[in-house]
Design a protein around this motif. Structure first.
Motif, mmCIF file in Angstrom:
data_model
loop_
_atom_site.group_PDB
_atom_site.id
_atom_site.type_symbol
_atom_site.label_atom_id
_atom_site.label_comp_id
_atom_site.label_asym_id
_atom_site.label_seq_id
_atom_site.Cartn_x
_atom_site.Cartn_y
_atom_site.Cartn_z
ATOM 1 N N MET A 26 0.861 -1.186 0.000
ATOM 2 C CA MET A 26 0.000 0.000 0.000
ATOM 3 C C MET A 26 0.891 1.229 0.000
ATOM 4 S SD MET A 26 -2.891 -1.023 2.741
ATOM 5 C CE MET A 26 -4.245 -0.309 1.830
ATOM 6 N N LYS A 27 0.525 2.196 -0.844
ATOM 7 C CA LYS A 27 1.327 3.419 -0.889
ATOM 8 C C LYS A 27 1.136 4.209 0.399
ATOM 9 C CE LYS A 27 1.625 3.984 -5.845
ATOM 10 N NZ LYS A 27 1.096 4.649 -7.028
ATOM 11 N N GLN A 34 6.682 11.249 -3.237
ATOM 12 C CA GLN A 34 7.987 11.331 -3.907
ATOM 13 C C GLN A 34 8.907 12.316 -3.189
ATOM 14 O OE1 GLN A 34 9.183 9.383 -6.513
ATOM 15 N NE2 GLN A 34 11.117 10.373 -5.897
ATOM 16 N N ALA A 35 8.334 13.412 -2.681
ATOM 17 C CA ALA A 35 9.156 14.399 -1.971
ATOM 18 C C ALA A 35 9.773 13.776 -0.715
ATOM 19 C CB ALA A 35 8.301 15.618 -1.603
ATOM 20 N N LYS A 69 14.289 11.595 2.326
ATOM 21 C CA LYS A 69 14.907 10.501 3.082
ATOM 22 C C LYS A 69 16.247 10.115 2.474
ATOM 23 C CE LYS A 69 11.008 8.370 5.421
ATOM 24 N NZ LYS A 69 10.202 7.165 5.629
ATOM 25 N N ARG A 70 16.318 10.134 1.167
ATOM 26 C CA ARG A 70 17.611 9.848 0.522
ATOM 27 C C ARG A 70 18.644 10.902 0.926
ATOM 28 N NH1 ARG A 70 17.229 5.040 -0.726
ATOM 29 N NH2 ARG A 70 15.856 4.313 -2.353
ATOM 30 N N THR A 100 14.647 0.175 -1.289
ATOM 31 C CA THR A 100 14.111 0.700 -2.543
ATOM 32 C C THR A 100 13.274 1.942 -2.228
ATOM 33 O OG1 THR A 100 12.086 -0.584 -2.342
ATOM 34 C CG2 THR A 100 13.944 -1.641 -3.473
ATOM 35 N N ASP A 101 12.954 2.719 -3.254
ATOM 36 C CA ASP A 101 12.079 3.877 -3.052
ATOM 37 C C ASP A 101 10.759 3.436 -2.414
ATOM 38 O OD1 ASP A 101 13.989 5.457 -4.161
ATOM 39 O OD2 ASP A 101 12.855 5.974 -5.980
ATOM 40 N N GLN A 102 10.241 2.339 -2.905
ATOM 41 C CA GLN A 102 8.972 1.835 -2.400
ATOM 42 C C GLN A 102 9.078 1.527 -0.900
ATOM 43 O OE1 GLN A 102 7.850 -1.792 -4.390
ATOM 44 N NE2 GLN A 102 5.686 -1.262 -4.355
#
Ligand code: FES
Ligand SMILES: [Fe+2]
Length: 439
Positions: free
Chosen positions: A242-243, A285-286, A291-292, A307-309
């Motif tokens: 879930m996003k 996405q922001a 976080k990166r 991963t991004d997810q």
């Protein structure tokens, strides 16, 4: 179950067929069904027994009561871990009565027999008074299989079951990026509940109940069906992505404003919610980008391998038959129901929370509020006595008793499932295969 879905998203690779076996009430209510599970299901699967943090030193042990069984896991002198049935070979007394402990020898409280950590009988009263001679060195506790994954230790009664890591497939690979190995169990709760263990298994195998049972999640977890990914694996386990950091895309929840608590979550990562008015979905996405950029300096060393997810979403892993691992980048929740020893209309619900050990962080937010970031002791309660099992878990448990009561009705004719609830169908068909001896 044959109509094509209009909304639900099962991954093409992991959308396994189901037969459409009826899911009728007796599996939740009857003593016969409970016995069939006790005979054919529970002895054949791996059980999560505890965390390795409770087994650091030689002689450390964990007791796990499960249904009518009780199992102890013991750290050995050579660093390995052995599991034994918690039953004295003399006349059956349970050997270990506490959740955790540490001992140089396991001693029975009835007649004082003592066992070395490897389960060998080492000392008895009146050793010469046995018709077959002194039993020391010849009698052993009955051993089970015991293996570990990440911060967890598991046991299994079946000598022929797959090795644990194969049994868990595909989760060892799917969870690798989170870096779970050194996470700390900061919450260790359980409660006696008045419903069959499968009631909550079904609940974790669908997200159809979110708008009704957990409406407040819709502001920061996107339960829109077209945005949710369901998978069913050949191993029998399931998952649901879930996003997170995104409001629901269910049509009647869409709004231009950045809702709470998403606005605060965004602000915590240096993102101004005002910049996202009318485009709330872009906050996800922001947050990934933030976080990166900032994760390492804030102590989240584990972000680097995610991963991004994984950095923003919720990964609900429902393992057959009774274990759920819900992952977010900062929290691993273990949610599980286990059968009552004798009553099919009762179960034990467990909720653990593990978090990464962030340097300098003293306190961490959990579903029951802030708690110290350190290994937690077990707390057991009776559901309904006012002790929270976590606010989302409380909501799920709130339907358990009334569903059990409704299933008892002559008027209930079996479940009618939506396509998105297909994981429930698969769970029950696999269960059917076990209890009827087909696998
Ligand atoms: S039952 Fe354990 S020593 Fe007798
Ligand atoms: Fe729920």
């Amino acid at each position: 179950m044959t109509a094509e879905p209009m909304l639900s998203r099962y991954s093409a690779e992991y959308d396994l067929p189901v037969r459409g076996d009826p899911i009728t009430a007796e599996r939740y209510t009857s003593a016969e069904w409970m016995k069939a599970e006790d005979d054919h299901l529970w002895p054949r699967v791996w059980h999560l027994g505890g965390v390795l943090a409770d087994l650091e030193e030689e002689g450390d042990l964990i007791r796990h009561n499960f249904g009518r069984e009780s199992v102890i896991m013991v750290r050995q002198a050579d660093g390995s871990i052995k599991a034994f049935y918690n039953s004295c070979p003399h006349r059956g007394n349970r050997l270990v009565l506490g959740d955790v402990g540490s001992t140089p020898r396991i001693t029975c409280g009835y007649h004082g027999w003592q066992f070395d950590l490897d389960g060998t009988l080492a000392r008895v009263q009146d050793p010469d008074d046995f018709p077959g001679g002194n039993p020391c060195g010849k009698v052993h506790l009955t051993e089970l299989r015991c293996e570990s994954f990440g911060p967890f230790v598991f046991w299994c009664m079946d000598p022929d079951a797959k090795p644990l890591l194969e049994w868990l497939d595909p989760f060892p690979a799917r969870l690798a990026g989170y870096g779970l190995d050194n996470w700390v169990r900061v919450l260790n709760l359980s409660a006696d509940c008045d419903f069959n263990w499968k009631i909550i298994r079904d609940n974790f195998n669908e997200s159809y109940h979110l708008p009704t049972i957990h409406p407040e999640l819709s502001t920061f977890i996107n339960d829109g069906l077209s945005d949710t990914l369901f998978e069913m694996y050949p191993s029998g386990h399931n998952s649901m992505w879930m996003k997170g950091h995104q409001a629901t895309t269910r049509a009647d929840h869409v709004s231009g404003e950045v809702p709470a608590p998403l606005d605060e979550i965004a602000a915590a990562w240096g993102i101004d919610p005002a910049d996202y008015k009318g485009r709330t979905a872009d906050i996800r996405q922001a947050v990934i980008d933030a976080k990166r950029r900032l994760g390492a300096e804030r102590g989240y060393a584990n972000y680097a391998d995610m991963t991004d997810q994984q950095l923003v979403d919720y990964f609900h892993c429902t393992l057959f038959p009774n274990l759920t691992i819900t992952m977010s980048p900062e929290q691993c929740q273990i949610l599980r129901t286990e059968p009552h020893p004798t009553d099919p209309a009762k179960c034990v619900f467990q909720h653990w929370v593990l978090v990464p050990p962030i340097k300098g962080m003293k306190e961490v937010m959990t579903p029951v509020g802030p708690v110290p970031l350190r290994h937690a002791e077990h707390r057991h309660s009776v559901y309904g006595d006012g002790v929270s099992l976590g606010f989302v878990a409380d909501q799920d448990l709130s339907i358990g008793t009334s569903q059990q009561q409704g299933l008892n009705s002559r008027g209930f004719k079996g479940c009618i499932l939506t396509y998105q609830e297909k994981r429930i169908q698969r769970f029950h068909e696999l269960l059917d295969d076990y209890v009827k001896g087909r696998i």
